[in-house]
Design an enzyme around this catalytic site. Structure first.
Site, PDB file in Angstrom:
ATOM      1  N   ASP A   1       0.838  -1.190   0.000  1.00  0.00           N
ATOM      2  CA  ASP A   1       0.000   0.000   0.000  1.00  0.00           C
ATOM      3  C   ASP A   1       0.881   1.251   0.000  1.00  0.00           C
ATOM      4  O   ASP A   1       1.846   1.348   0.767  1.00  0.00           O
ATOM      5  CB  ASP A   1      -0.886  -0.023   1.244  1.00  0.00           C
ATOM      6  CG  ASP A   1      -1.769   1.199   1.365  1.00  0.00           C
ATOM      7  OD1 ASP A   1      -2.603   1.422   0.467  1.00  0.00           O
ATOM      8  OD2 ASP A   1      -1.629   1.930   2.365  1.00  0.00           O
TER       9      ASP A   1
ATOM     10  N   GLU B   1       1.882  -0.381  -5.064  1.00  0.00           N
ATOM     11  CA  GLU B   1       1.003   0.737  -5.394  1.00  0.00           C
ATOM     12  C   GLU B   1       1.950   1.938  -5.485  1.00  0.00           C
ATOM     13  O   GLU B   1       2.319   2.530  -4.473  1.00  0.00           O
ATOM     14  CB  GLU B   1      -0.051   0.953  -4.314  1.00  0.00           C
ATOM     15  CG  GLU B   1      -1.032   2.060  -4.670  1.00  0.00           C
ATOM     16  CD  GLU B   1      -2.054   2.326  -3.567  1.00  0.00           C
ATOM     17  OE1 GLU B   1      -3.211   2.657  -3.902  1.00  0.00           O
ATOM     18  OE2 GLU B   1      -1.691   2.200  -2.377  1.00  0.00           O
TER      19      GLU B   1
END
Length: 709
Positions: A354, A391
């Site tokens: 993330d 990401e």
């Protein structure tokens, strides 16, 4: 703060057990069970006093044993350690740490707080856990605590990570709780929303055909890290990087979550499905300077966090209040140790990071050219063959899609998402962009000389509209989040197909169904590694909420009645995965880089006329022909985002093409047709004898021709 609070002084007088603690050793970090007891080790550079607290129950307000660690014998370098005889797996423990309270210098030691072990392998959450109580008074009864486990005490029955090639991977992003929490799941009440509940739905995943599940965060997180009394449902609020989330286990004894998580991994592997974890190494649930002290802040604040020039404040590149200091040597080691643990001891197959670009920032927050932690992960021999997916951006504007560090990182291709959405919405200037996305985004990744699967292709994920809502809402509907609809992205590139939200208009329903199939097809046939979101295959809706992080209710849960309601979309997705053209393309370029395949493949671009592609700003059509030489197969894609039907000329195949064997086009997909004609099993595709094909408005067609030997 310089003195131990009165409560702890009383505890020391009553149950002081210095003689019971041996010196221990600094490595390994965390608690380590061995015959005869357990070794405990924790890092704290600035601490002046450390106490190891042993509890009988997770709800206890007082420790059963308090073991002061003598810096003369229980400290080596900045590691505080002790060996405690008689400790068994399941022992609940925590720390109290004293040291300077000087926020202006970045030090926030507070001996009133009960602290989690950063390396704790399990977390015990009291029934009356309270973030507010921890913040206000450090109530031990309200605090999470760590648990001693024995990682060797589990029968894996020969299980190992699957190491499936990325070219054979279809990812299904899902939320452990949301997948089976809905009453319609058919899962037993006590198992709904748990790891074991997910096991019960493995047959569905196998039937759908996906090869990997990407689980939203399962590290222990703080569900109370949410505003306005709401709940943190997604789980992007970690308090531990080694412990599985307790609430996802149907077994609530201290060791239950660890074993039930491993049961789930083992069961998924038996079904041929890999497990990828969505990991959050960019921040913690301790929040900004007003947040609670749960672990890291009370152990060594300036080591674990990136601080502002005013060192009483936290840098906030994550958008959540703080930023983990990922390139500090201590934090780097913790991150890599965590990943190794989940691979070696928990058998997971990969990780999605993330806001991974935060891991490219140094201790001052500046982006680094070669971030050490990213290369540590990339080059670690234990992680070799493990899928690592970035990401490749953060919440402060750092965007690294196409330029992320490393040799083995894959990337969520955010530009694929945006450009595919734009094209099928009918935006001007999008034809050339989607053409590049179909071929693995060489404009983005061509300079890397990497395989096509460096690009993880997706149109929707947990963050944003569901696929159904992308074609049903032109604006977000986030009022339920309590922030007056200010939260969530405003740039969604969505289109409601003529009516906002629920409607009885048959024509609008048909167009939405077609658009869903267009987007699914584009995801599956493009070069790269495809990913779809939970329930997109049955048009799951969040009623226009594009930021449902705090909606632990039917807004976010998988409604299993949709499987029959939208059986046509489910069937369409299953057949796409079953015989997705991407596999054929990648069979043709196995072992080659994306650039090698692009140079050596036989492909041509067209418009409504052969060899006359329209790349103008107002073009809404793309047609591509490709010859897969090794498979003796021709494939022809036609994408029509125009609002009227168009007749497209078809290229010649077979005897009319390079003098090779006879062949003729067969129609595999036409999203303008009703089910079951919208897609057919590959071998059942019907011949198309015409030299042109009329493609309906907002539709996608795939034809193929197999050449006889």
């Amino acid at each position: 703060m310089s003195s131990i609070p009165r409560q702890t002084v009383v505890e020391r007088k009553m149950i002081r057990e210095e003689a019971a603690a041996e010196y221990g050793r600094s490595y390994p970090l965390g608690s380590t069970f061995v015959p005869g007891g357990a070794n405990f080790s924790v890092f704290s550079r600035g601490a002046t006093n450390v106490e190891l607290l042993l509890f009988e129950r997770q709800d206890d307000s007082h420790a059963a044993r308090v073991i002061p660690l003598d810096p003369a014998v229980n400290r080596t370098y900045h590691y505080w350690h002790a060996f405690v005889p008689g400790v068994r797996p399941g022992q609940i423990y925590a720390y109290r740490v004293n040291g300077p309270w000087d926020p202006a210098s970045g030090m926030r030691f507070d001996p009133t707080k009960v602290l989690l072990d950063p390396y704790g392998r399990a977390v015990a959450v009291p029934k009356n856990y309270s973030r507010d109580a921890i913040l206000k008074n450090g109530d031990a009864a309200a605090a999470m605590k760590s648990v001693v486990i024995d990682s060797r005490d589990y029968d894996w029955e020969g299980d190992v990570p699957l190491k499936r090639p990325s070219s054979r991977t279809v990812i299904y992003e899902l939320h452990v709780r949301g997948f089976t929490r809905h009453l319609s799941s058919g899962v037993e009440d006590n198992l709904r929303g748990t790891y074991r509940g997910l096991i019960g739905k493995i047959p569905y995943l196998r039937q759908l055909g996906v090869t990997a599940v990407e689980l939203l965060p399962i590290f222990q997180f703080d569900p109370q890290d949410a505003p306005l009394g709401l709940v943190n449902y997604w789980g992007y609020a970690p308090v531990s990087f080694f412990a599985p989330h307790q609430a996802y286990s149907s077994l609530q004894d201290p060791l239950g979550p660890v074993n039930e998580f491993r049961d789930m991994v083992k069961a998924l592997h038996r079904a041929g499905i890999e497990v990828i974890l969505d990991v959050v190494f960019n921040h913690t649930a301790e929040g900004d300077h007003r947040g609670p002290t749960i672990s890291f802040r009370g152990l060594d604040n300036s080591t674990y966090y990136v601080l502002e020039c005013d060192r009483s404040r936290y840098a906030n590149y994550s958008g959540t209040g703080n930023t983990l200091n990922a390139n500090h040597p201590i934090v780097r080691r913790m991150i890599v140790d965590s990943l190794r643990y989940w691979v070696q001891e928990m058998h997971v197959d990969g990780f999605r990071f993330d806001l991974a670009s935060i891991l490219a920032r140094d201790s001052s927050g500046k982006p680094m050219l070669d971030p050490p932690v990213l290369w540590d992960i990339d080059s670690d021999p234990t992680l070799a063959g493990t899928k690592i997916i970035a990401e490749a951006w953060d919440a402060a504007g750092l965007y690294q899609v196409g330029n992320f560090t490393g040799d083995s990182w894959r990337e969520w291709n955010g530009r694929f998402r945006d450009d595919v959405r734009s094209f099928f919405r009918g935006d001007d200037g999008s034809a050339a962009q989607i053409a590049d996305r179909l071929l693995g985004s060489p404009q983005i990744y061509g300079h890397k000389e990497r395989e096509a699967e460096v690009s993880v292709n997706f149109v929707t994920c947990h963050d944003g509209f569901t696929l159904n809502d992308l074609v049903s809402y032109s604006v977000k509907r986030n009022e339920a989040n309590g922030e007056s609809n200010r939260d969530g992205a405003n740039d969604n590139r969505s289109w409601n197909c003529g009516s906002e939200g629920p409607t009885d208009d048959v024509g609008v329903h048909a167009l939405r169904n077609r658009q869903v199939k267009n987007l699914l097809t584009c995801t599956m046939i493009s070069l790269g590694m495809p990913m779809i979101g939970m329930g997109d295959e049955v048009r799951r809706t969040q009623y226009g909420n594009n930021n449902a992080y705090c909606q632990d209710n039917e807004t976010s849960w998988f409604d299993w009645s949709l499987v029959s309601k939208h059986a046509d979309v489910h069937r369409f997705t299953k057949l796409l995965i079953e015989r997705r053209l991407l596999r054929n393309l990648e069979d043709d370029c196995m072992g080659e880089t994306l650039n090698q395949w692009l140079r050596e493949s036989h492909k041509s671009w067209h418009g409504v006329k052969l060899n006359q592609p329209d790349w103008s700003n107002w073009s809404h059509t793309v047609a591509l022909s490709a010859e897969l030489v090794k498979e003796r197969l021709f494939v022809h894609w036609i994408l029509n985002a125009y609002w009227e039907p168009l007749d497209f000329e078809l290229p010649a195949v077979g005897e009319e093409h390079q003098g090779i064997g006879r062949a003729r086009w067969r129609r595999w997909i036409d999203t303008s047709l009703d089910s079951p004609e919208d897609i057919v099993p590959w071998q059942d595709a019907r011949p198309w004898p015409e030299r042109t094909y009329r493609v309906g408005p907002h539709s996608l067609v795939v034809l193929y021709a197999a050449v006889a030997s």
